[in-house]
Scaffold this motif. Structure first.
Motif, short mmCIF file in Angstrom:
data_model
loop_
_atom_site.label_atom_id
_atom_site.label_comp_id
_atom_site.label_asym_id
_atom_site.label_seq_id
_atom_site.Cartn_x
_atom_site.Cartn_y
_atom_site.Cartn_z
N THR A 96 6.32 11.25 1.82
CA THR A 96 5.05 10.52 1.73
C THR A 96 4.93 9.51 2.86
OG1 THR A 96 5.01 10.79 -0.68
CG2 THR A 96 3.61 9.06 0.26
N ILE A 143 2.22 6.92 -6.61
CA ILE A 143 1.23 7.92 -7.02
C ILE A 143 1.76 9.33 -6.78
CG2 ILE A 143 -1.04 8.89 -6.43
CD1 ILE A 143 -1.93 5.93 -5.92
N GLN A 144 2.36 9.55 -5.61
CA GLN A 144 2.88 10.88 -5.29
C GLN A 144 4.04 11.25 -6.22
OE1 GLN A 144 1.17 12.91 -3.38
NE2 GLN A 144 -0.20 11.17 -3.08
N ASP A 151 0.83 -1.21 0.00
CA ASP A 151 0.00 0.00 0.00
C ASP A 151 0.86 1.26 0.00
OD1 ASP A 151 -2.29 -1.53 0.00
OD2 ASP A 151 -2.70 -1.26 2.14
N GLN A 171 2.51 1.76 -3.35
CA GLN A 171 1.55 2.32 -4.30
C GLN A 171 1.35 3.81 -4.06
OE1 GLN A 171 -2.15 0.17 -4.82
NE2 GLN A 171 -3.29 2.06 -5.00
N GLU A 172 1.19 4.21 -2.82
CA GLU A 172 0.97 5.62 -2.50
C GLU A 172 2.19 6.47 -2.88
OE1 GLU A 172 -1.04 8.95 -1.63
OE2 GLU A 172 -1.88 6.92 -1.71
N ILE A 181 -2.04 2.53 6.63
CA ILE A 181 -1.81 3.30 5.42
C ILE A 181 -3.09 3.36 4.58
CG2 ILE A 181 -0.41 3.50 3.32
CD1 ILE A 181 1.18 3.75 5.93
N ARG A 182 -3.48 4.59 4.22
CA ARG A 182 -4.62 4.76 3.32
C ARG A 182 -4.09 4.86 1.91
NH1 ARG A 182 -6.57 9.38 7.05
NH2 ARG A 182 -7.37 8.16 8.77
N THR A 183 -4.84 4.32 0.98
CA THR A 183 -4.38 4.32 -0.41
C THR A 183 -5.37 5.06 -1.29
OG1 THR A 183 -5.46 2.22 -0.88
CG2 THR A 183 -3.17 2.14 -0.12
N GLN A 184 -4.92 5.36 -2.49
CA GLN A 184 -5.76 5.97 -3.50
C GLN A 184 -5.79 5.04 -4.70
OE1 GLN A 184 -4.14 9.78 -4.46
NE2 GLN A 184 -4.20 10.52 -2.37
N LEU A 206 2.12 9.80 5.79
CA LEU A 206 1.13 8.74 5.96
C LEU A 206 1.27 8.05 7.31
CD1 LEU A 206 1.01 7.16 2.41
CD2 LEU A 206 -0.74 8.55 3.52
#
Length: 164
Positions: A69, A43-44, A36, A39-40, A81-84, A73
């Protein structure tokens, strides 16, 4: 974003993705959280890439985005961890399987590093990546002298953790 810029980003990310994996290893405790966070960070990096001017090496810029990041997070979610959602282009990145055989040999060190605060973790990570104090100070955003002082304190702290 142009196809050329997209292509350059994918190549740079594939060549340097072990940096992100190592940061994920320091800031997470399990495979799902690792994936996760990876991935985050990706994305950033993707969102910030059009602003990358090339003043520093891509890897130095990547360290800074990835560490910021991870720290953000970590602080926000306290290890949840929150994901998008992935942008469709990010599926084009060929993620390699992370081989943690070598990392298991360093388990005690990682456990000790996890007891450090966020800035101390970043210092140790960059130090272990053989970054000089100038690169460390540029990446973290502190003076070179401050980086040296903090690193010496972190070394002492790690010795105390590992040898109580």
């Amino acid at each position: 974003m142009t196809k050329e810029l997209e292509h350059k980003f994918i190549i740079e990310l594939e060549e340097n993705q072990n940096i992100v994996h190592k940061i994920c290893k320091i800031y997470t405790d399990n495979t799902d959280a690792h994936n996760d966070l990876f991935q985050e960070i990706t994305i950033q990096l993707w969102k910030a890439y059009p602003k990358f001017r090339g003043d520093a090496k891509f890897s130095t810029w990547m360290y800074r985005i990835a560490l910021n990041t991870a720290i953000t997070l970590y602080r926000k979610s306290k290890r949840q961890i929150r994901t998008q959602d992935f942008d469709s282009v990010l599926y084009k990145v060929k993620a390699t399987t992370y081989d943690d055989t070598e990392e298991q040999q360093l388990k005690l060190m990682y456990d000790a590093i996890k007891q450090l605060n966020d800035i101390e973790k970043a210092l140790v990570f960059l130090y272990l990546e053989d970054k000089n104090y100038k690169e460390i100070s540029d990446t973290i955003g502190i003076s070179e002298v401050n980086a040296r002082v903090k690193m010496n304190r972190v070394k002492t702290k790690l010795k105390n953790i590992l040898n109580p």
